[in-house]
Design a protein around this motif. Structure first.
Motif, PDB file in Angstrom:
ATOM      1  N   ASP A 145       0.840  -1.192   0.000  1.00  0.00           N
ATOM      2  CA  ASP A 145       0.000   0.000   0.000  1.00  0.00           C
ATOM      3  C   ASP A 145       0.877   1.245   0.000  1.00  0.00           C
ATOM      4  N   ALA A 146       0.889   1.945  -1.115  1.00  0.00           N
ATOM      5  CA  ALA A 146       1.618   3.218  -1.193  1.00  0.00           C
ATOM      6  C   ALA A 146       0.722   4.305  -0.610  1.00  0.00           C
ATOM      7  N   GLY A 147       1.100   4.826   0.544  1.00  0.00           N
ATOM      8  CA  GLY A 147       0.253   5.776   1.252  1.00  0.00           C
ATOM      9  C   GLY A 147      -0.054   7.034   0.467  1.00  0.00           C
ATOM     10  N   HIS A 148      -1.273   7.551   0.699  1.00  0.00           N
ATOM     11  CA  HIS A 148      -1.742   8.809   0.086  1.00  0.00           C
ATOM     12  C   HIS A 148      -1.904   8.656  -1.437  1.00  0.00           C
ATOM     13  N   GLY A 149      -1.901   9.743  -2.189  1.00  0.00           N
ATOM     14  CA  GLY A 149      -2.094   9.679  -3.631  1.00  0.00           C
ATOM     15  C   GLY A 149      -3.214  10.574  -4.116  1.00  0.00           C
ATOM     16  N   GLY A 150      -3.122  10.997  -5.371  1.00  0.00           N
ATOM     17  CA  GLY A 150      -4.142  11.841  -5.973  1.00  0.00           C
ATOM     18  C   GLY A 150      -4.258  13.174  -5.248  1.00  0.00           C
ATOM     19  N   LYS A 151      -5.477  13.505  -4.815  1.00  0.00           N
ATOM     20  CA  LYS A 151      -5.723  14.786  -4.141  1.00  0.00           C
ATOM     21  C   LYS A 151      -5.079  14.858  -2.760  1.00  0.00           C
ATOM     22  N   ASP A 152      -4.614  13.719  -2.270  1.00  0.00           N
ATOM     23  CA  ASP A 152      -3.991  13.659  -0.950  1.00  0.00           C
ATOM     24  C   ASP A 152      -2.478  13.512  -1.096  1.00  0.00           C
ATOM     25  N   PRO A 153      -1.720  14.611  -0.977  1.00  0.00           N
ATOM     26  CA  PRO A 153      -0.265  14.547  -1.182  1.00  0.00           C
ATOM     27  C   PRO A 153       0.487  13.957   0.002  1.00  0.00           C
ATOM     28  N   GLY A 154      -0.182  13.848   1.151  1.00  0.00           N
ATOM     29  CA  GLY A 154       0.536  13.453   2.353  1.00  0.00           C
ATOM     30  C   GLY A 154       1.378  14.607   2.850  1.00  0.00           C
ATOM     31  N   ALA A 155       2.476  14.289   3.507  1.00  0.00           N
ATOM     32  CA  ALA A 155       3.378  15.341   3.981  1.00  0.00           C
ATOM     33  C   ALA A 155       4.169  15.917   2.812  1.00  0.00           C
ATOM     34  N   VAL A 156       4.574  17.171   2.934  1.00  0.00           N
ATOM     35  CA  VAL A 156       5.356  17.836   1.887  1.00  0.00           C
ATOM     36  C   VAL A 156       6.629  18.398   2.513  1.00  0.00           C
ATOM     37  N   GLY A 157       7.769  18.082   1.897  1.00  0.00           N
ATOM     38  CA  GLY A 157       9.049  18.533   2.421  1.00  0.00           C
ATOM     39  C   GLY A 157       9.197  20.046   2.374  1.00  0.00           C
ATOM     40  N   ALA A 158       9.864  20.600   3.374  1.00  0.00           N
ATOM     41  CA  ALA A 158      10.013  22.054   3.478  1.00  0.00           C
ATOM     42  C   ALA A 158      11.081  22.588   2.535  1.00  0.00           C
ATOM     43  N   LYS A 159      12.129  21.813   2.276  1.00  0.00           N
ATOM     44  CA  LYS A 159      13.256  22.308   1.484  1.00  0.00           C
ATOM     45  C   LYS A 159      13.079  22.058  -0.011  1.00  0.00           C
ATOM     46  N   PHE A 160      12.736  20.816  -0.379  1.00  0.00           N
ATOM     47  CA  PHE A 160      12.626  20.466  -1.804  1.00  0.00           C
ATOM     48  C   PHE A 160      11.177  20.300  -2.248  1.00  0.00           C
ATOM     49  N   CYS A 161      10.241  20.544  -1.343  1.00  0.00           N
ATOM     50  CA  CYS A 161       8.805  20.391  -1.642  1.00  0.00           C
ATOM     51  C   CYS A 161       8.480  18.981  -2.160  1.00  0.00           C
ATOM     52  N   LEU A 162       9.216  18.011  -1.660  1.00  0.00           N
ATOM     53  CA  LEU A 162       9.002  16.619  -2.042  1.00  0.00           C
ATOM     54  C   LEU A 162       7.671  16.128  -1.463  1.00  0.00           C
ATOM     55  N   LYS A 163       6.846  15.537  -2.302  1.00  0.00           N
ATOM     56  CA  LYS A 163       5.537  15.059  -1.860  1.00  0.00           C
ATOM     57  C   LYS A 163       5.624  13.605  -1.405  1.00  0.00           C
TER      58      LYS A 163
END
Length: 373
Positions: A145-163
């Motif tokens: 199960d790959a968490g999140h997806g689609g409209k739900d980005p999950g957490a977003v990194g502060a430096k590289f904006c990695l989703k």
């Protein structure tokens, strides 16, 4: 005249008691196959003495006085009843009786429809352990199960904006390849950037009859210095350091809804919310030891192979773990909120290392259980 009226009053009271007192605790025999048990009328409800049924049907029983749980077992089959609840666990299924299971004069009594709903189907309805448990010891199919997806980005990194959703999916896909090379069938809850509700993820795993469920996530914390790798199993309590506990304190916040970590508050079986939590805990109790063991194998391999900082194996009440019917864990591969770990997770080579280590941990657990049991 007065004497005659008094006689009528006494006679009326006698008849009144004769009618209503049995409603409190009267009994009459009930034919059940080749024997009879007494029907107890308790407050207008018909009950059966459970121990009499157990003795006559050669059903063994055990009662946990602290939890209020009564367990029935016969020929490898099992059913569980909760005191003051009408729900009965029959294997992994829940059935509802007309009246709640209760104690009467220190003896357990059960709703009279127990014979038709549970007892008469006991051998066929309850999933025998001898048939159910080998799937844990002969692992052929795994749900990733790959968490999140689609409209739900999950957490977003502060430096590289990695989703987080992108990191999770990439690692899960890499894990799939590694496991398939070892002859293991892999079910994916999502293979692209699609939003899948939490209950939908559980349904995919359950309907696919997966032997294990692994949910891949990337962690986040307000404290940017937090770093490390951790694995969760289902538990009715969460560790103080876990984001499960931190987020659960504000269930209505956007972060909670995005993370998908809020506790399941719905009553699927028409029983109270608190009672359902206990019922689910009973269902999952037999999976918890395997989940914990799987988590330890994964932590060890990830620590040995890539030297990640392991924060440990922890209990949390994640819905995505709670509603699966097999050993299940949730892996947090690193803190995307930590600039250093976000940089690592952005690197495809590092994600490949993570995927290989996770797959190796699963295979290590597979070898262990198949050689042990």
């Amino acid at each position: 005249m007065y004497k005659r009226n008094r006689t009528k009053v006494i006679l009326s009271l006698f008849l009144l008691f004769a009618v209503f007192l049995p409603g409190c605790a009267s009994s009459r025999p009930l034919p059940l196959d080749n024997y009879s048990v007494n029907i107890l009328n308790l407050d207008g409800r018909q009950y059966l003495p459970l121990l009499d049924i157990c003795r006559k049907e050669s059903i063994s029983w055990a009662y946990d006085h602290i939890a209020g749980v009564f367990t029935l077992a016969k020929d490898g089959a099992e059913a569980k009843l909760m005191l003051d609840s009408s729900a009965v666990l029959v294997g992994a299924d829940t059935r509802n009786l007309k009246f709640p299971f209760k104690m009467h004069k220190g003896e357990p009594v059960i709703s009279n429809d127990f014979t038709s709903i549970i007892l008469n189907k006991f051998s066929s309805s309850v999933v025998p352990l001898s048939k159910k448990r080998p799937s844990y010891y002969n692992i052929k199919r795994i749900c990733l199960d790959a968490g999140h997806g689609g409209k739900d980005p999950g957490a977003v990194g502060a430096k590289f904006c990695l989703k987080e959703k992108d990191v999770n999916l990439d690692i899960a896909k890499r894990m799939k390849k590694e496991l398939e090379r070892q002859g293991i069938e892999v079910i994916m809850t999502r293979s692209d950037d699609t939003f899948i509700p939490l209950d939908g993820r559980c349904r995919i795993a359950n309907e696919g009859e997966a032997d294990l469920f692994i949910s891949v996530h990337s962690n986040a914390n307000k404290r940017r210095s937090m770093s490390g790798f951790e694995v969760y199993y289902i538990s009715d309590s969460a560790d103080d350091s876990s984001r499960a506990l931190a987020l659960a304190s504000d269930r209505n916040s956007l972060s909670v809804q995005q993370a998908g970590l809020y506790f399941d508050k719905k009553s699927a079986y028409g029983i109270s919310k608190s009672m359902q939590a206990i019922i689910w805990d009973l269902i999952l109790a037999q999976n918890r030891p395997e989940s914990v063991e799987l988590a330890h194998h994964i932590c060890k391999l990830c620590s040995d192979d890539i030297g990640v900082k392991v924060l440990g194996v922890k209990g949390a009440n994640f819905l995505v773990l709670k509603n699966t019917h097999m050993p299940a864990i949730l892996v947090e591969v690193g803190f995307i909120s930590n600039a250093r770990e976000e940089k690592f997770l952005k690197n495809s080579f590092y994600r490949q290392q993570i995927a290989e280590s996770l797959a190796a941990g699963i295979l290590s657990y597979k070898r262990h259980v198949e050689n042990t049991y």
